[in-house]
Write an enzyme that holds these catalytic residues in place. Structure first.
Site: not given
Length: 209
Positions: A48, A63, A12
């Site tokens: 994602h 990225e 998480g």
């Protein structure tokens, strides 16, 4: 303020990092370090990306598998040029363990160009002095960054000792990187089963005794 967030796989930590970023700023810059080594990773990256695009919080994605330090320096410079009137976005780097993998593969390929990186299991260890210099550059950039910054990493040294040299090298490099990051960050969290633990608040300090 720099914040390090670590934890195991599917603990998480990324979800916590994103929610914390939303509390720190009205917008965010997501620096994604993943590279597509196979179809599963390509699908994971796309998933994602779609999740961030669908979020109510405005994310701008960069990225970049390697030059995180250069990006942080550039973002700091851009903010300085805009002046103090503009609110800084929260910058989230996810994740530095993949960034470390990318650098180990790159340094190995430079040492043996004929080998070429095709995946984590196909490489020998990187040059120690090369990885150390890269880590030094990142730590300096994190320490100097003046805006809200969240750094996601992984705890990889809590299981069995890897059976192969590259795995042991990677485990050691990741452990050293996490220790150095925690030292220069104002906050450090360990996420376990979805619960973030504030390490610097809970830490026992020998010098206080």
């Amino acid at each position: 303020m720099a914040v390090m967030i670590t934890g195991g796989a599917r603990s998480g930590k990324s979800d916590f990092a994103e929610r914390y970023a939303m509390r720190m700023a009205e917008s965010g810059i997501y620096i994604a370090t993943s590279q597509s080594w196979d179809d599963e990773m390509t699908q994971r990256i796309a998933r994602h990306r779609r999740s961030r695009e669908a979020a109510a919080f405005p994310w701008r994605t960069i990225e970049e598998p390697l030059d995180i330090a250069a990006i942080l320096q550039r973002l700091d410079q851009e903010a300085a040029e805009e002046g103090s009137g503009c609110q800084r976005p929260a910058v989230l780097v996810d994740c530095l363990t993949l960034w470390l993998t990318n650098w180990i593969l790159k340094l190995d390929a430079e040492e043996d160009p004929a080998a070429g990186p095709t995946g984590p299991g196909d490489c020998q260890s990187a040059k120690p002095q090369g990885m150390e210099a890269v880590a030094d550059e990142l730590i300096a950039a994190v320490a100097a960054y003046s805006g809200p910054l969240l750094l996601v990493t992984n705890e990889v040294g809590s299981g069995i000792v890897p059976a192969y040299p590259l795995g042991r090298r990677f485990r050691d490099e990741a452990g050293r990187l996490n220790r150095r990051l925690a030292a220069v960050c104002e906050q450090a969290f360990l996420v376990v089963a979805g619960f973030p633990l504030d390490l610097k608040t809970l830490a026992f300090r020998l010098e206080d005794e």
